[in-house]
Write a protein that holds these residues in place. Structure first.
Motif, mmCIF file in Angstrom:
data_model
loop_
_atom_site.group_PDB
_atom_site.id
_atom_site.type_symbol
_atom_site.label_atom_id
_atom_site.label_comp_id
_atom_site.label_asym_id
_atom_site.label_seq_id
_atom_site.Cartn_x
_atom_site.Cartn_y
_atom_site.Cartn_z
ATOM 1 N N UNK A 312 71.572 -9.101 58.195
ATOM 2 C CA UNK A 312 71.640 -10.480 58.702
ATOM 3 C C UNK A 312 71.483 -10.532 60.219
ATOM 4 N N UNK A 313 72.167 -9.626 60.915
ATOM 5 C CA UNK A 313 72.060 -9.580 62.378
ATOM 6 C C UNK A 313 70.614 -9.311 62.796
ATOM 7 N N UNK A 314 69.944 -8.457 62.042
ATOM 8 C CA UNK A 314 68.551 -8.152 62.345
ATOM 9 C C UNK A 314 67.665 -9.375 62.259
ATOM 10 N N UNK A 315 67.892 -10.230 61.272
ATOM 11 C CA UNK A 315 67.101 -11.453 61.123
ATOM 12 C C UNK A 315 67.276 -12.346 62.353
ATOM 13 N N UNK A 316 68.509 -12.506 62.788
ATOM 14 C CA UNK A 316 68.783 -13.368 63.950
ATOM 15 C C UNK A 316 68.201 -12.749 65.217
ATOM 16 N N UNK A 317 68.431 -11.453 65.412
ATOM 17 C CA UNK A 317 67.965 -10.791 66.629
ATOM 18 C C UNK A 317 66.460 -10.787 66.765
ATOM 19 N N UNK A 318 65.760 -10.448 65.689
ATOM 20 C CA UNK A 318 64.300 -10.416 65.782
ATOM 21 C C UNK A 318 63.726 -11.824 65.907
ATOM 22 N N UNK A 319 64.419 -12.812 65.369
ATOM 23 C CA UNK A 319 63.979 -14.195 65.550
ATOM 24 C C UNK A 319 64.034 -14.623 67.006
ATOM 25 N N UNK A 320 65.064 -14.174 67.721
ATOM 26 C CA UNK A 320 65.180 -14.503 69.145
ATOM 27 C C UNK A 320 64.045 -13.895 69.960
ATOM 28 N N UNK A 321 63.457 -12.801 69.464
ATOM 29 C CA UNK A 321 62.276 -12.229 70.105
ATOM 30 C C UNK A 321 61.020 -12.992 69.704
ATOM 31 N N UNK A 322 60.903 -13.285 68.405
ATOM 32 C CA UNK A 322 59.653 -13.818 67.870
ATOM 33 C C UNK A 322 59.408 -15.278 68.230
#
Length: 452
Positions: A312-322
């Motif tokens: 779940x954290x990965x989804x949020x973190x990579x979204x902040x990049x993308x």
């Protein structure tokens, strides 16, 4: 007193021994350019959803696509960066200067459609992921992520913003960490990685198009070319290489290493996402996963709370990049097409149109979540649309590299030219196969043909 002094000395020595490692890491990350951010943005929530679907539906059978696609995506991204560095202008700007409006605006239109759908799907996925972790209203979180992304792009100078994006890429290592928690059989993983398996079905070719569409995405082409231009303009003594060919070896070597590392990082993380979901979900008969958040929720009872939390954290973190990359590529492309002042380094009052496009694209993506956007379908189909839209854009890019009016006589190396055209043909073949199988399955008499 002597013991305390000795203890203090040991602590000081320990801290000193850690500093060189941290210092070297900081220096190394600062030396990285747009390639590492582009690679991380490639694993956006849409990509996570696609890779999760692939792992759940096909198990380890499509792991080979990560190995196969790496040289293709790395070279195409290198070509994107090469165009920016050589010409001092982004892809859309070069199309406007050297090709007709009949080519420019359809390509920009394809990019904007794919980007806005992708933005909506990514923001919705981030909101859903945060809701899974802490509860509360997903739509409110979606709005918050959109607003934060726009404010960050507008308020922070480009150099500071680029540093933030580079450090944020570290969050993607959570998917490698998840692989340490789940158990997987080594032999099937090795077979799936090194031996391609091909099935002639609509679901297979649609999935394959989505995989290539999320690894070789048009928004990444426009983003990296334009940000390379930003990097060049920010350096006092650097010029577009067609005007300063003596600078080419140093600039292109740095650019190539940065790009190839970024793309390797992207595909390694994607490999682990497929591995995680195949080892846990497919192995337990769960094959109908359609979003990253749904994959995270399904991992919870099977692989434990930690695997769920990391995913779940990965989804949020990579979204902040993308999100900034998606919105930024839209702003660069349309801004260049309309001859507006562009660039994340510019102040708001000097690039109102550019930042306006960035904000509007993000806010439309947010709005899609309020008018019935189906995040399950949007996440996957945004990758499929990217796969189809990439083909004409890649053809145009490859033609640019052979146009002396654009490159000033500098030549793209033969190996990159060959691999670039191979990547273009592969994208065309995969997208055409998907469309052909769709039409075939829609034909009323197809199911009556023996062997179908």
């Amino acid at each position: 007193m002597a013991k305390e002094a000795s203890s203090g000395a040991r602590r000081a020595a320990s801290e000193k021994s850690r500093r060189p490692w941290l210092s070297r890491l900081s220096i190394y990350l600062k030396a990285l350019g747009p390639g590492i951010v582009t690679g991380a943005a490639d694993d956006d929530p849409s990509g996570i959803a696609t890779y999760s679907q692939i792992g759940a539906q096909f198990g380890f059978a499509l792991l080979w696509t990560m190995l196969f696609s790496y040289p293709l995506m790395a070279v195409i991204q290198e070509i994107s960066a090469w165009i920016g560095r050589v010409t001092g202008v982004g892809i859309a700007g070069n199309i406007r200067r050297h090709y007709s409006a009949g080519i420019l605006y359809p390509l920009i239109g394809l990019l904007l459609i794919a980007n806005v759908i992708n933005l909506g799907a990514d923001l919705g996925a981030m909101g859903s992921a945060l809701q899974l972790v802490i509860g509360g209203p997903a739509l409110l979180y979606t709005v918050g992520f959109g607003v934060i992304s726009v404010i960050g792009a507008v308020a922070l100078p480009y150099k500071q913003y680029a540093e933030y994006l580079k450090w944020t890429t570290l969050v993607l290592f959570v998917y490698a960490a998840t692989a340490l928690i789940v158990k997987f059989p080594l032999i099937p993983v090795m077979l799936g990685t090194f031996i391609p398996s091909i099935t002639f079905s609509n679901s297979y070719w649609t999935a394959l198009t989505a995989v290539f569409g999320t690894t070789i995405s048009p928004y990444l082409f426009f983003w990296q070319a334009s940000v390379e231009v930003e990097e060049q303009r920010a350096a006092p003594h650097e010029k577009p290489l067609k005007h300063a060919p003596r600078q080419a070896p140093a600039q292109l070597d740095r650019m190539r290493g940065d790009t190839y590392l970024g793309m390797a990082f992207s595909n390694i993380i994607a490999f682990f996402i497929i591995l995680d979901t195949a080892a846990v979900l497919h192995a337990h008969g769960i094959t109908d996963i359609e979003t990253g958040a749904q994959a995270a929720e399904a991992l919870r009872p099977l692989a434990g709370e930690l695997a769920f939390l990391l995913f779940s954290i990965g989804i949020i973190g990579t979204g902040l990049i993308a999100i900034p990359v998606l919105a930024g590529s839209s702003a660069y492309a349309l801004g260049e097409a309309l001859k507006w002042p562009i660039g994340l380094e510019r102040q708001l009052e000097r690039a109102k149109g550019f930042y306006g496009i960035l904000a509007v694209a993000t806010l439309i993506g947010v709005a899609l979540n309020f008018i019935g956007l189906n995040p399950i379908k949007a996440l996957f189909w945004s990758a499929v649309i990217n796969g189809v839209a990439a083909v004409p854009i890649m053809v145009t890019m490859m033609l640019m590299t052979d146009n002396k009016k654009i490159t000033g006589g500098l030549r793209l190396p033969t190996l990159q030219r060959v691999v670039g055209w191979i990547a273009t043909v592969v994208m065309f073949a995969v997208a055409a196969s998907m469309i052909a199988t769709m039409l075939w399955n829609a034909w009323p008499g197809a199911d009556k043909i023996p062997g179908h």
